[in-house]
Design a protein around this motif. Structure first.
Motif, PDB file in Angstrom:
ATOM      1  N   PRO A  15      -9.598  16.979  -1.345  1.00  0.00           N
ATOM      2  CA  PRO A  15     -10.357  17.765  -0.373  1.00  0.00           C
ATOM      3  C   PRO A  15     -11.575  16.999   0.134  1.00  0.00           C
ATOM      4  O   PRO A  15     -12.241  16.279  -0.614  1.00  0.00           O
ATOM      5  N   VAL A  16     -11.859  17.174   1.391  1.00  0.00           N
ATOM      6  CA  VAL A  16     -12.974  16.484   2.040  1.00  0.00           C
ATOM      7  C   VAL A  16     -14.230  17.339   1.923  1.00  0.00           C
ATOM      8  O   VAL A  16     -14.246  18.495   2.350  1.00  0.00           O
ATOM      9  N   ASP A  17     -15.284  16.815   1.324  1.00  0.00           N
ATOM     10  CA  ASP A  17     -16.573  17.500   1.265  1.00  0.00           C
ATOM     11  C   ASP A  17     -17.260  17.266   2.601  1.00  0.00           C
ATOM     12  O   ASP A  17     -17.932  16.253   2.823  1.00  0.00           O
ATOM     13  N   ILE A  18     -17.087  18.194   3.514  1.00  0.00           N
ATOM     14  CA  ILE A  18     -17.495  17.956   4.900  1.00  0.00           C
ATOM     15  C   ILE A  18     -19.012  17.936   5.077  1.00  0.00           C
ATOM     16  O   ILE A  18     -19.513  17.399   6.065  1.00  0.00           O
ATOM     17  N   LEU A  19     -19.758  18.523   4.122  1.00  0.00           N
ATOM     18  CA  LEU A  19     -21.211  18.499   4.254  1.00  0.00           C
ATOM     19  C   LEU A  19     -21.718  17.058   4.290  1.00  0.00           C
ATOM     20  O   LEU A  19     -22.595  16.713   5.095  1.00  0.00           O
ATOM     21  N   TYR A  20     -21.157  16.218   3.444  1.00  0.00           N
ATOM     22  CA  TYR A  20     -21.624  14.828   3.366  1.00  0.00           C
ATOM     23  C   TYR A  20     -20.923  13.925   4.372  1.00  0.00           C
ATOM     24  O   TYR A  20     -21.539  13.000   4.916  1.00  0.00           O
ATOM     25  N   VAL A  21     -19.661  14.229   4.659  1.00  0.00           N
ATOM     26  CA  VAL A  21     -18.924  13.367   5.588  1.00  0.00           C
ATOM     27  C   VAL A  21     -19.316  13.641   7.040  1.00  0.00           C
ATOM     28  O   VAL A  21     -19.467  12.713   7.846  1.00  0.00           O
ATOM     29  N   TYR A  22     -19.513  14.930   7.377  1.00  0.00           N
ATOM     30  CA  TYR A  22     -19.765  15.279   8.788  1.00  0.00           C
ATOM     31  C   TYR A  22     -21.115  15.964   9.029  1.00  0.00           C
ATOM     32  O   TYR A  22     -21.490  16.185  10.165  1.00  0.00           O
ATOM     33  N   GLY A  23     -21.809  16.324   7.932  1.00  0.00           N
ATOM     34  CA  GLY A  23     -23.075  17.032   8.113  1.00  0.00           C
ATOM     35  C   GLY A  23     -24.270  16.313   7.555  1.00  0.00           C
ATOM     36  O   GLY A  23     -25.354  16.916   7.407  1.00  0.00           O
ATOM     37  N   GLY A  24     -24.120  15.040   7.245  1.00  0.00           N
ATOM     38  CA  GLY A  24     -25.251  14.259   6.764  1.00  0.00           C
ATOM     39  C   GLY A  24     -25.839  14.760   5.467  1.00  0.00           C
ATOM     40  O   GLY A  24     -26.979  14.418   5.125  1.00  0.00           O
ATOM     41  N   GLY A  25     -25.122  15.605   4.763  1.00  0.00           N
ATOM     42  CA  GLY A  25     -25.601  16.142   3.491  1.00  0.00           C
ATOM     43  C   GLY A  25     -26.597  17.257   3.617  1.00  0.00           C
ATOM     44  O   GLY A  25     -27.069  17.798   2.611  1.00  0.00           O
ATOM     45  N   THR A  26     -26.938  17.666   4.871  1.00  0.00           N
ATOM     46  CA  THR A  26     -27.992  18.680   5.054  1.00  0.00           C
ATOM     47  C   THR A  26     -27.636  19.800   6.026  1.00  0.00           C
ATOM     48  O   THR A  26     -28.287  20.842   6.021  1.00  0.00           O
ATOM     49  N   VAL A  27     -26.634  19.600   6.866  1.00  0.00           N
ATOM     50  CA  VAL A  27     -26.381  20.551   7.957  1.00  0.00           C
ATOM     51  C   VAL A  27     -25.311  21.566   7.540  1.00  0.00           C
ATOM     52  O   VAL A  27     -24.111  21.314   7.630  1.00  0.00           O
TER      53      VAL A  27
END
Length: 453
Positions: A15-27
């Motif tokens: 599974p892709v942790d999208i917060l870090y891959v696409y949200g910069g870890g904050t968005v």
């Protein structure tokens, strides 16, 4: 088969942790989810939302090729916005949705839980009304809501729409899914205007202090027909101001293993049915009232109210009402009451059937009649059938018809009538009251077996 296995396996692959891959870890917003969807395209994939609350400020749709894991996250959907899920979601029972926006779950989500829409932190204290209503309205296709083995507190009527199933874990005290009403509204559960619903394996209960009018309400919201419900292993208990079960012009309904226990609240009836909204419960629309099958009922009334366990207000459009293989326990008043024609001023053609219904009087009360039939003006009740019904020996009369009621095609057989029968007029009927006092003021073409006086 290999194609199916590969497709299912791919949903759970890395599974892709999208917060870090696409949200910069904050968005923690829909912008991050949208970016992930756009990057994935049509590839079958799994995305995971990091723990925390994700703000959904825009309409968003999860496509069918994506499995979304919300097991540790909550989507807060803004008012006026919609979150649509066409893919697959984890089935963990944590709260997944909040906010005033809309949740729409596609056909791949076969069952929903109220617990997805609010955490039932303290069962019986946490208000789950909105969570239940949102769960019921969230599914685009299957409309199946599941209840956990716990209590769900409600503070207003839960309205159920067409083709909905509500199912619990059971209705026994040791295995109970319970929806309890803490309000003075029309019902705990209302099927007003609905058709083709299935309720099974849970308890409906009214609070002793803040008392609903009814536990389960069935009826029409307009002249359009409503009904064709299947109620299975549902237990309606507690306190109500009008009736435990209230069925008005709701037709083609089957009740299997229906239990109802009335403890108080002012109600005089356990099961009330009529062509019209005689108790003014929820502005229900009157019409014909036919095809009601109640199989294996267990009704109890432990109150001091001088009412009736089963109350049928019958008119010219009342017919095929059947109670079979049941047991009744009453403390005061009547077991079964039929009012002939007061609803529309007409005779009643029936049939109204009681087959293998037993009962007993609850100690400390006063039973009047096992079957009480009345009318405010001279009218005829046709096709009443009472077969093998051994009820209370302490009643004043087994069957009593007041001076305005004439019976046509009455069938009373295989019943141990341990108390007298009193009838005004009897036509084309068969009555077996052997061994008991029988009073008939007029008869024609009747086959009568009786004893006593």
């Amino acid at each position: 088969v290999s194609h199916i296995v590969m497709r299912i396996t791919s949903y759970f692959r890395s599974p892709v942790d999208i917060l870090y891959v696409y949200g910069g870890g904050t968005v923690y917003t829909d912008a991050t989810i949208t970016a992930a969807i756009n990057a994935i395209g049509s590839t079958v994939s799994t995305i995971k939302l990091a723990p925390g609350t994700w703000t959904i400020s825009n309409n968003i749709t999860i496509p069918a090729n994506i499995y979304i894991d919300i097991s540790t996250a909550i989507l807060s959907i803004a008012s006026g916005k919609t979150f649509t899920l066409n893919g697959v979601m984890d089935n963990t029972l944590n709260q997944k949705f909040s906010g005033a926006g809309t949740v729409l779950l596609g056909g791949r989500i076969e069952e929903v839980y109220p617990d997805w829409f609010n955490a039932n932190t303290t069962p019986g204290t946490t208000d789950m009304t909105t969570a239940i209503q949102r769960a019921l309205s969230s599914q685009l296709f299957s409309r199946i809501m599941c209840l956990l083995n716990t209590e769900y507190k409600t503070t207003s009527t839960i309205y159920v729409s067409d083709n909905t199933t509500i199912k619990g874990n059971g209705s026994r005290p040791d295995q109970t899914s319970r929806i309890k009403g803490y309000h003075t509204g029309a019902a705990v559960i209302s099927l007003k205007g609905a058709s083709f619903c299935h309720l099974k394996n849970f308890v409906i209960q009214g609070d002793s202090t803040i008392t609903p009018k009814t536990g389960l309400c069935l009826g029409r919201s307009s002249s359009a027909s409503a009904g064709s419900h299947h109620i299975t292993n549902v237990y309606v208990s507690g306190y109500y101001s009008q009736a435990a079960i209230y069925s008005i012009a709701s037709e083609e309904n089957i009740f299997d293993f229906l239990w109802a226990d009335l403890y108080g609240g002012g109600a005089q009836y356990v099961f009330y049915t009529s062509q019209g909204d005689g108790l003014a419960v929820d502005a229900l629309t009157g019409s014909s009232n036919t095809a009601i099958w109640v199989n294996n009922p267990r009704f109890y009334d432990e109150t001091a109210a001088n009412g009736s366990l089963i109350y049928i207000s019958a008119g010219s459009s009342t017919g095929l009402i059947s109670f079979r293989d049941g047991f009744l326990a009453q403390k005061n008043g009547n077991f079964i009451e039929i009012v002939v024609g007061d609803i529309d001023g007409q005779n009643v053609n029936g049939p109204i059937i009681f087959d293998n219904v037993g009962g007993e009087a609850i100690p400390g009360g006063s039973i009047q009649y096992n079957f009480y039939v009345s009318s405010s003006a001279p009218r005829i009740l046709s096709n009443l059938e009472i077969n093998n019904c051994q009820i209370a020996s302490s009643a004043t009369n087994y069957l009593y018809g007041n001076n305005n009621v004439s019976f046509d095609s009455l069938k009373l057989w295989n019943s141990k009538t341990t108390t007298p029968i009193s009838i005004q007029n009897l036509f084309s009927s068969f009555v077996n009251a052997k061994g008991q006092a029988l009073t008939i003021r007029g008869s024609s073409q009747a086959n009568i077996l009786y004893g006593g006086t």
